[in-house]
Scaffold this motif. Structure first.
Motif, PDB file in Angstrom:
ATOM      1  N   LYS A  31      88.109  98.846   8.496  1.00 47.76           N
ATOM      2  CA  LYS A  31      88.051  98.551   7.065  1.00 47.76           C
ATOM      3  C   LYS A  31      88.044  97.053   6.782  1.00 47.76           C
ATOM      4  O   LYS A  31      87.603  96.612   5.723  1.00 47.76           O
ATOM      5  N   SER A  32      88.555  96.251   7.714  1.00 51.37           N
ATOM      6  CA  SER A  32      88.607  94.809   7.475  1.00 51.37           C
ATOM      7  C   SER A  32      87.225  94.157   7.594  1.00 51.37           C
ATOM      8  O   SER A  32      87.059  92.986   7.236  1.00 51.37           O
ATOM      9  N   ASN A  33      86.231  94.907   8.091  1.00 51.62           N
ATOM     10  CA  ASN A  33      84.901  94.339   8.308  1.00 51.62           C
ATOM     11  C   ASN A  33      83.940  94.607   7.159  1.00 51.62           C
ATOM     12  O   ASN A  33      82.747  94.339   7.289  1.00 51.62           O
ATOM     13  N   ARG A  60      88.011  95.964  -3.117  1.00 53.71           N
ATOM     14  CA  ARG A  60      88.201  95.843  -1.663  1.00 53.71           C
ATOM     15  C   ARG A  60      89.136  94.688  -1.321  1.00 53.71           C
ATOM     16  O   ARG A  60      89.967  94.783  -0.415  1.00 53.71           O
ATOM     17  N   ARG A  61      88.996  93.592  -2.025  1.00 57.16           N
ATOM     18  CA  ARG A  61      89.881  92.457  -1.765  1.00 57.16           C
ATOM     19  C   ARG A  61      91.325  92.819  -2.097  1.00 57.16           C
ATOM     20  O   ARG A  61      92.255  92.434  -1.386  1.00 57.16           O
ATOM     21  N   ASP A  74      92.662  95.062   0.656  1.00 54.94           N
ATOM     22  CA  ASP A  74      93.007  94.356   1.889  1.00 54.94           C
ATOM     23  C   ASP A  74      94.473  93.910   1.876  1.00 54.94           C
ATOM     24  O   ASP A  74      95.152  93.943   2.914  1.00 54.94           O
ATOM     25  N   GLN A  75      94.954  93.506   0.693  1.00 58.78           N
ATOM     26  CA  GLN A  75      96.354  93.087   0.579  1.00 58.78           C
ATOM     27  C   GLN A  75      97.283  94.300   0.429  1.00 58.78           C
ATOM     28  O   GLN A  75      98.298  94.397   1.119  1.00 58.78           O
ATOM     29  N   GLN A 106      98.514  96.626   3.301  1.00 58.21           N
ATOM     30  CA  GLN A 106      99.515  96.113   4.238  1.00 58.21           C
ATOM     31  C   GLN A 106     100.931  96.352   3.750  1.00 58.21           C
ATOM     32  O   GLN A 106     101.896  96.134   4.482  1.00 58.21           O
ATOM     33  N   SER A 127      97.940 101.383   5.076  1.00 65.20           N
ATOM     34  CA  SER A 127      96.671 101.719   5.724  1.00 65.20           C
ATOM     35  C   SER A 127      96.844 102.799   6.774  1.00 65.20           C
ATOM     36  O   SER A 127      95.921 103.589   7.019  1.00 65.20           O
TER      37      SER A 127
END
Length: 335
Positions: free
Chosen positions: A165-167, A186-187, A190-191, A194, A209
């Motif tokens: 997912k980080s890509n 998405r940004r 990403d935070q 976690q 995640s």
């Protein structure tokens, strides 16, 4: 989860996400009020409204899971909300609802227009027909909307899990302004992914995640068939009292129609038998001839009615029932 992650709302103009934004972006809304109101009732609930009719409209994403379409029509406002709640890896529960300040049409307004302004009558009738539709009609329209996306989202989720997912920012090219909402979401994810969430034991915690996202092993499993992805009954109907009642009525109607067909076929058979037997016996009096003519006409009429019920009403009821259960979706046929 931090407050900044929960309440930061990202909005972009509705014109940037509409399919016709390039051609209609700069056009003002100068339509007749009655035409505009009719379009509001007929098109907005289906999300088919051109962006030019709502130059002040916008679509907003509020973490963690709310998307709101806001339509601005001067004195009238309308919005459609979508709230998606994670229900497990690769699964979410979606809630949709709409709000509107557009006035409803009553019989008095239609009657007044009939005698004072007949030109308004078609518009008023169109709005009235829409608002008189049963509540389950909006649910069926929303089912169709989800049918369009379920297969695509199912496979995209798996591809993201397999690639990582980080890509996403390097694997997907998103240059258009209307991609801004996806990029912002998405940004944020990403935070947020976690942040710690309770694990299945309830005694410890893991990064979000690892709790709500597919693992690579799960993503590599055989894809779910469309019948399971778009199973309207298990996903919506059995949980919705409105659709349950509508489905039960349709099932009773279908049973009644089948019983009517049986009675009509029996009646036709009896009349035909009554026609054939006298002719075989050679009965030919005038009275009998008149009776046979009447019986023949009645048999023909019952046959026509039986055909209408069998080939029109029964299939219609079956098709309506299927809309509450499963409809095979084809993007090529989605106009």
């Amino acid at each position: 989860m931090a407050q900044s992650l929960r309440h930061s709302t990202f909005c972009i103009p509705l014109q940037l996400v509409a399919a016709d934004c390039i051609a209609l972006r700069a056009q003002p809304c100068n339509m007749d009020k009655e035409v505009l109101l009719t379009l509001l009732f007929l098109l907005v609930p289906l999300l088919f409204l051109p962006a030019a009719l709502s130059p002040g409209g916008r679509v907003c994403f509020t973490p963690p899971s709310t998307v709101v379409y806001e339509y601005d029509f001067g004195p009238y406002k309308q919005q459609t909300d979508l709230v998606a709640v994670p229900a497990g890896p690769g699964r979410s529960v979606a809630f949709t609802y709409g709000l509107s300040t557009v006035p409803r049409i009553d019989n008095a307004a239609i009657l007044k227009a009939l005698f004072t302004n007949p030109k308004q009558l078609p518009m008023l009738l169109a709005r009235a027909v829409y608002q008189w539709q049963p509540a389950f009609s909006a649910h069926l329209n929303m089912n169709k909307l989800f049918d369009q996306d379920n297969v695509f989202l199912h496979m995209q989720d798996r591809q993201l899990a397999l690639r990582g997912k980080s890509n996403w920012s390097s694997d997907y090219y998103m240059p258009a302004p209307c991609d801004g909402g996806v990029v912002a979401a998405r940004r944020w994810a990403d935070q947020a992914l976690q942040s710690p969430l309770p694990d299945q034991t309830g005694k410890g915690s893991k990064p979000a995640s690892e709790v709500i996202s597919l693992t690579k092993e799960e993503a590599a499993a055989p894809r779910l068939p469309p019948q399971q992805l778009n199973d309207r009954y298990s996903q919506h109907t059995k949980h919705c009292t409105i659709c349950q009642k509508a489905l039960q009525k349709l099932q009773k109607r279908l049973q009644t129609l089948k019983a009517v067909v049986g009675l009509l076929v029996s009646g036709v058979a009896g009349l035909v038998f009554g026609l054939v037997v006298p002719s075989l016996l050679g009965v030919g009096s005038a009275a009998v001839g008149n009776s046979l003519a009447v019986a023949g006409g009645a048999a023909a009429a019952l046959g026509v009615i039986s055909a209408i019920v069998s080939f029109v009403l029964v299939p219609g009821a079956v098709n309506k029932i299927q809309q509450f259960e499963y409809v095979q979706f084809s993007h090529a046929d989605n106009h």
